[in-house]
Structures are given as C-alpha cells and as structure tokens.
Design an enzyme around this catalytic site. Structure first.
Site, PDB file in Angstrom:
ATOM      1  N   ARG A  75     -66.383  11.173  18.842  1.00 47.39           N
ATOM      2  CA  ARG A  75     -65.826  11.682  17.575  1.00 47.39           C
ATOM      3  C   ARG A  75     -64.873  12.835  17.851  1.00 47.39           C
ATOM      4  O   ARG A  75     -65.201  13.770  18.584  1.00 47.39           O
ATOM      5  CB  ARG A  75     -66.971  12.139  16.672  1.00 47.39           C
ATOM      6  CG  ARG A  75     -66.565  12.605  15.291  1.00 47.39           C
ATOM      7  CD  ARG A  75     -67.802  13.085  14.521  1.00 47.39           C
ATOM      8  NE  ARG A  75     -68.736  11.990  14.281  1.00 47.39           N
ATOM      9  CZ  ARG A  75     -70.049  12.163  14.143  1.00 47.39           C
ATOM     10  NH1 ARG A  75     -70.584  13.375  14.261  1.00 47.39           N
ATOM     11  NH2 ARG A  75     -70.830  11.133  13.898  1.00 47.39           N
ATOM     12  N   ARG A 144     -69.578  21.690  12.474  1.00 50.05           N
ATOM     13  CA  ARG A 144     -68.857  20.443  12.722  1.00 50.05           C
ATOM     14  C   ARG A 144     -67.403  20.538  12.234  1.00 50.05           C
ATOM     15  O   ARG A 144     -66.945  21.593  11.788  1.00 50.05           O
ATOM     16  CB  ARG A 144     -69.573  19.289  12.007  1.00 50.05           C
ATOM     17  CG  ARG A 144     -71.067  19.122  12.404  1.00 50.05           C
ATOM     18  CD  ARG A 144     -71.229  18.427  13.734  1.00 50.05           C
ATOM     19  NE  ARG A 144     -72.625  18.173  14.075  1.00 50.05           N
ATOM     20  CZ  ARG A 144     -73.301  17.049  13.786  1.00 50.05           C
ATOM     21  NH1 ARG A 144     -72.723  16.094  13.080  1.00 50.05           N
ATOM     22  NH2 ARG A 144     -74.552  16.895  14.182  1.00 50.05           N
ATOM     23  N   LYS A 208     -77.216  20.969  12.677  1.00 49.25           N
ATOM     24  CA  LYS A 208     -75.785  20.882  12.392  1.00 49.25           C
ATOM     25  C   LYS A 208     -75.423  21.718  11.168  1.00 49.25           C
ATOM     26  O   LYS A 208     -76.257  21.992  10.301  1.00 49.25           O
ATOM     27  CB  LYS A 208     -75.387  19.425  12.164  1.00 49.25           C
ATOM     28  CG  LYS A 208     -76.118  18.726  11.028  1.00 49.25           C
ATOM     29  CD  LYS A 208     -75.785  17.255  11.024  1.00 49.25           C
ATOM     30  CE  LYS A 208     -76.634  16.499   9.988  1.00 49.25           C
ATOM     31  NZ  LYS A 208     -76.399  15.049  10.049  1.00 49.25           N
ATOM     32  N   LYS A 210     -72.089  22.171   8.290  1.00 47.80           N
ATOM     33  CA  LYS A 210     -70.866  21.528   7.806  1.00 47.80           C
ATOM     34  C   LYS A 210     -70.175  22.404   6.772  1.00 47.80           C
ATOM     35  O   LYS A 210     -70.822  22.954   5.883  1.00 47.80           O
ATOM     36  CB  LYS A 210     -71.192  20.159   7.207  1.00 47.80           C
ATOM     37  CG  LYS A 210     -71.775  19.176   8.214  1.00 47.80           C
ATOM     38  CD  LYS A 210     -72.078  17.835   7.583  1.00 47.80           C
ATOM     39  CE  LYS A 210     -72.617  16.839   8.609  1.00 47.80           C
ATOM     40  NZ  LYS A 210     -72.912  15.519   8.011  1.00 47.80           N
ATOM     41  N   CYS A 423     -71.518   3.978   5.629  1.00 49.22           N
ATOM     42  CA  CYS A 423     -71.633   4.468   6.994  1.00 49.22           C
ATOM     43  C   CYS A 423     -71.544   3.287   7.959  1.00 49.22           C
ATOM     44  O   CYS A 423     -71.519   2.129   7.551  1.00 49.22           O
ATOM     45  CB  CYS A 423     -72.952   5.213   7.180  1.00 49.22           C
ATOM     46  SG  CYS A 423     -74.407   4.138   7.118  1.00 49.22           S
ATOM     47  N   CYS A 429     -75.573   2.246  15.365  1.00 50.01           N
ATOM     48  CA  CYS A 429     -76.256   3.492  15.045  1.00 50.01           C
ATOM     49  C   CYS A 429     -77.750   3.353  15.310  1.00 50.01           C
ATOM     50  O   CYS A 429     -78.417   2.461  14.754  1.00 50.01           O
ATOM     51  CB  CYS A 429     -76.023   3.886  13.586  1.00 50.01           C
ATOM     52  SG  CYS A 429     -76.899   5.407  13.131  1.00 50.01           S
ATOM     53  N   CYS A 468     -79.503   4.178   6.394  1.00 45.86           N
ATOM     54  CA  CYS A 468     -80.733   4.965   6.513  1.00 45.86           C
ATOM     55  C   CYS A 468     -80.629   6.122   5.542  1.00 45.86           C
ATOM     56  O   CYS A 468     -79.571   6.345   4.938  1.00 45.86           O
ATOM     57  CB  CYS A 468     -80.935   5.432   7.959  1.00 45.86           C
ATOM     58  SG  CYS A 468     -79.975   6.897   8.390  1.00 45.86           S
ATOM     59  N   CYS A 472     -75.001   9.880   5.655  1.00 47.02           N
ATOM     60  CA  CYS A 472     -73.684  10.148   6.228  1.00 47.02           C
ATOM     61  C   CYS A 472     -72.527   9.808   5.286  1.00 47.02           C
ATOM     62  O   CYS A 472     -71.456  10.384   5.403  1.00 47.02           O
ATOM     63  CB  CYS A 472     -73.524   9.389   7.543  1.00 47.02           C
ATOM     64  SG  CYS A 472     -74.573  10.020   8.865  1.00 47.02           S
TER      65      CYS A 472
END
Length: 566
Positions: A75, A144, A208, A210, A423, A429, A468, A472
């Site tokens: 990414r 991120r 993480k 954001k 996603c 994934c 899931c 995302c």
C-alpha cells in the site's frame, strides 16, 4: 487500585524490533520460502505491506503438501491522494511488472498492489522511490495515509487542505530510517547515533490511527469514521480554521458487544496555524493512554469512552499551546463523489471516473495509460474508490473526451451503484469471512431491478459491503450495509445518514443474496410512496420505525429489532 495487565505480544515485538527493522532484510534473502518470519510480518505492516496467501488455493496446495501461495499486498502513502501523470504511469508499470496486473484504489485515497511476490518487494519499493513515492506508515500502529476531500473545482480550498494533509503526514511520520535502509539501500545508522521517536514513542501507538480532512458541504472522506478529523470552516471565501472531530472508528468483532463502531465527536475548533499541534497532542494522548493489553480495545474510540469525553478533552487542552475553542457551525450534503464532468469558469475541467470497487484492470488500465500519456493535470484518488482526472485545460478536454469514449470509460450508472463501495475480502484478505469486491456488483444488479420497479433507479442511496466486521469500506455509516459473517451470509444494517453523520443499525442477521433482495425490495417500495420531500432512504427507515436510530457507538448494539435477533 488498578491491576496491571500484561502487554499484548505486539508491544514486546515493537520494543525488540530495533525501530522496525527486525530481521526483515535477512528474510528477503531466503529463497526457500515465499513468506517472511512471523514476527517480521507484523513489522512489515509499518513498512506498508501485508503478507497474504490465495485462499482459493489453500485446500489444493495443502493436499499436495505445498507451501501456501504467499504473496504481498503493498500500500502506498499518498497524502490527499494526488499523483502526477508521470507518477500514475509508474504505478501502472509497477503493477504490471511486480504485481498481479491490477491497480486497486482504496478508501484511503491510495493504491494497493496485489499479488506481489517476495522477490518483487524491493524492486517495487525502489521503483516508487524513483518517482518520489513510498509506502512508509501505510499500515501498522502509526498514523496512516492522511486523506482529504477531493474537490479540485474548489481550487484554493482544495489546495489548502491537500497541503495540510501532506504536512500532517510528514509531521507524524515515524522517524526511523528502517524503510530507507531495507528497501532503498541507505547506509545504516551508525552506532554513535541515538534513534528516537519523539511523537509516536519507541513502541509506536497502541493501534492504527487515521486522520481525515473534510471540506463542507462534501463529506466524501466520512470525517466521523476516523480517529481524528478536521472539518474546514469557510468564512468570507477563506478557511478560517477547523472543527476537530475525535474518536471515530469502524472496526468491531462479531458476537463481542464490547467492540463497536463509533462516530467521532466534535470536540472544538482550532485555527489553521494550530492544526499540526492539535493533531500531535491528540496522538500523544492516545499514545500514553491507549490500551496496550487488548488490541481489540486499543483504538482511540475506546480510550475516549473509557475515560470520558470531558477528561479526554481536558488532557488534550493541557498539552496544547492554544486550547481548543468552541466548535463552529457546518453542514454536509453527501458522502458520494460527483461523477462525470465538472467545469470551472475559466474552462478548466475535471472528470470523475467511476471505478467499481476501486479495481482497475484491462481496458480501463489501458485507457488511463493513454490519458496519463497526455501529461496533463493530476490524477486524484477519491475515498470512494474512484479517480478524478483533474485540471484539464480547455484545449485538451476534447482529447480526454475522445479517449474516454474510445475505451468505454464513460457509462451511465444507477444511483445505488455510484454510491457503492466494497473491501477486497476474498481470496487474499486473511480476515475475510465472506466475499465482498467479487460479489457486490452482481448483488447491485439485482437490487437495481427492484429500484427500477419503484422509479428509484437514479436516487442516491449509499450501500457498502465488507467481508468481515473490521469495516474497511466504512459500512457502519452507510444507508445500507452488508457485513460478512460466513461464506454467502451477511448481516444487513440500515439507517446510516446519507451525509455520513450517523451510524446505522442491525436489521437482519445471516442473510444470503435472495434474503437481502427480499428484505430490501418492500422497503424500496414503501420509501418510494411514503418519503417526504428531500428525505433520504437512511432517514426514512428510521422515521418509519424499520430500525432504531443509533445515537452513539455505545448504543450501536442496543434497541435491535426482533428481526435482527435482539
């Protein structure tokens, strides 16, 4: 008295990693395996990539006693999502030479390369570096990629927030030189130089983090979905400051009610010159107070709910050079992209290309190559997985129009499809429980038939699907959401706000495609006949009593209908 809890395994790993180096460099030389060591696969996230395998092939390879079909998802870090045509062409070249031949646009305004083999990792990183690009901190327990509203037709304001996104990204970037040493061959730090991470800390953040910057009336970046958001306040034609939003986050775990999505809370206002300091101090509060024992409870949203909003704001203000002021009024209109052409008064044009679920391949890839070869304007990736070809001069618009037509890139879309996101999910994934990117287009086709029956084919309704519950594609803020439970079955959520300011609510558990269509079709019918002027679908299902309104993250699992299995 508080009981000291043991740290999660990841905390020890980060502490021992020598500022994210681990044994990654050595692992790259081991040709007997397509994988890296387990510990290193955690550290490589900080370098911008995940180890994956093709789950479609797992069973067969297992029968043959073969290693899993390992590859890597890489990414990029692209603050505000802006690339030059030359950079776009380099991304395409690397996707074809080092990946699986596709470019995947993400909800964080960046590119993911899929199917990258271990031997191609270093050449890919070096190729990006040649054109002033990198993957540093695109994943991992760090800040991120910083995203910002994509509105190039608002020229001055867009330039301001794009610059802010780059400045925030750079300020909060890890200071370790590990990425440059391992991937670019930079000389290693000598023994006499002491490394430090003055903002993130030696063990970085608990999870993480954001950041997103919104420019009302556009909320394309879903500002309430992120740990930290800034909402630009425009007065008399200039941005006078930003409302600060804290504590958003989409992830949860099925069956664990102590995990939940949360919409961020507006906690105050800061002037432009204070944004960097505000972001840094909020990051440091999370660094110092976030949960380092339970990673499922480690995001800023839980830190805020555990300590209380008032205490959190007080802690932030204690660290700020200039304390937060009261928030100022703002209003959003939508979360979607303005697809098609937009033209400014001076003739400059911008074309927003719809990219279904962000996957660019085949004819679309070829068409974008031809447009980038014109070396005009900019390529801006949107948080809705689309692509804006921006800043096209009047003299070159006919050439771009001709190429769009020649490659069939300008197509009519229903309101549902142009407001859809998914996603990646299966097959790569490792967290996916069900299909998403590969399934949503077909499901939308079925739903379009129902919408057309009721005269709703051009109505903008947001729909998002994830494989899931980690969220995302930001499903919990959309009017319709489908979250994977197991192959072929999803939880159906309804009632998010069209402008992205309210979480939705669980409506049905464990529904397959037929059940999804059967549940939504009568709701489309009643919406068509009963809606009030200007009323969006998400607002209607709450007013009609189909689902209860979710007023806060802690309320997400409460007041479920009988149909949802409450």
């Amino acid at each position: 008295m508080d009981i000291e809890r043991p740290l999660s395994a990841n905390e020890g790993l980060k502490e021992r990693s020598n500022f994210l180096r681990g044994t990654i460099a050595n692992g790259l030389t081991r040709v007997e395996s397509g994988a890296l060591a387990d510990d290193d696969t955690q550290l490589t996230k900080f370098h911008g990539f995940y180890q994956q395998d093709d789950r479609d092939l797992r069973a067969e390879r297992g029968k043959q006693r073969m290693e899993k079909a390992f590859s890597f998802m890489v990414r990029m870090r692209v603050p505000a999502g802006i690339l030059t045509p030359r950079q776009w062409l380099k991304v395409e070249k690397l996707a074809l030479e080092r990946g699986n031949g596709t470019i995947r646009l993400t909800t964080r305004e960046t590119v993911q390369f899929h199917g990258v083999l271990k031997g191609n990792l270093q050449p890919l990183m070096q190729g990006l570096h040649e054109d002033l690009l990198d993957t540093i901190a695109a994943c991992g327990d760090v800040n991120r990629n910083v995203i910002a509203t994509v509105a190039p037709w608002e020229r001055a304001h867009h330039a301001t927030i794009a610059t802010l996104a780059r400045d925030l990204s750079q300020h909060l970037l890890p200071k370790t030189r590990a990425w440059h040493e391992i991937w670019i061959g930079e000389e290693k730090i000598s023994g006499g130089v002491v490394e430090d991470e003055p903002i993130l800390g030696r063990t970085y953040l608990p999870r993480k983090f954001k950041i997103a910057i919104a420019l009302p009336p556009y909320n394309d970046i879903d500002v309430f979905a992120h740990d930290l958001g800034f909402i630009a306040i425009v007065q008399r034609g200039r941005i006078v400051g930003y409302n600060v939003v804290a504590g958003g986050g989409m992830g949860m775990t099925h069956g664990e009610s102590e995990t939940y999505p949360r919409a961020g809370t507006v906690i105050g206002f800061c002037k432009p010159q204070d944004v960097i300091d505000t972001a840094e101090k909020i990051v440091t509060v999370q660094r110092d107070h976030g949960d380092r024992s339970n990673r499922k409870h480690a995001r800023l949203k839980y830190t805020i709910d555990d300590m209380g909003l008032e205490r959190f704001v007080a802690l932030v203000n204690e660290r700020l050079a200039v304390k937060l002021a009261p928030a100022r009024p703002f209003a959003f209109a939508s979360t979607g992209d303005r697809t098609g052409w937009t033209q400014e008064a001076d003739g400059t044009s911008h074309f927003t290309l719809f990219v279904e679920n962000g996957r660019i391949r085949g004819t679309m890839l070829e068409g974008l190559h031809a447009i980038a070869a014109l070396d005009t304007g900019r390529f801006i990736m949107t948080p809705n997985q689309n692509l804006v070809i921006a800043d096209i001069p009047p003299a070159q618009r006919p050439q771009v129009e001709a190429l769009l037509a020649a490659y069939g890139l300008e197509k009519p879309l229903s309101g549902l499809r142009r407001n859809a996101m998914a996603c990646v999910a299966l097959p790569t994934c490792g967290l996916a429980l069900a299909e998403s990117e590969r399934y949503l287009p077909d499901l939308i086709t079925r739903l379009e038939t129902e919408l057309e029956r009721f005269g709703l084919s051009q109505d903008d309704i947001t729909i998002r699907m994830t494989g899931c519950p980690n969220g995302c594609a930001r499903p919990y803020l959309s009017e319709i959401a489908l979250v994977g439970r197991t192959p072929g079955l999803y939880n159906l959520y309804l009632g998010g706000a069209h402008e992205g300011i309210r979480l939705n609510k669980l409506h049905r558990r464990d529904v397959d495609g037929d059940a999804i269509v059967a549940a939504l079709s009568p709701l489309f019918g009643s919406y068509a006949t009963e809606r009030r002027p200007g009323e969006h679908f998400g607002d209607y299902v709450i007013r009609a009593g189909i689902v209860a309104e979710t007023t806060a993250g802690l309320d997400f699992h409460a007041n479920l209908s009988h149909e949802a299995g409450a």
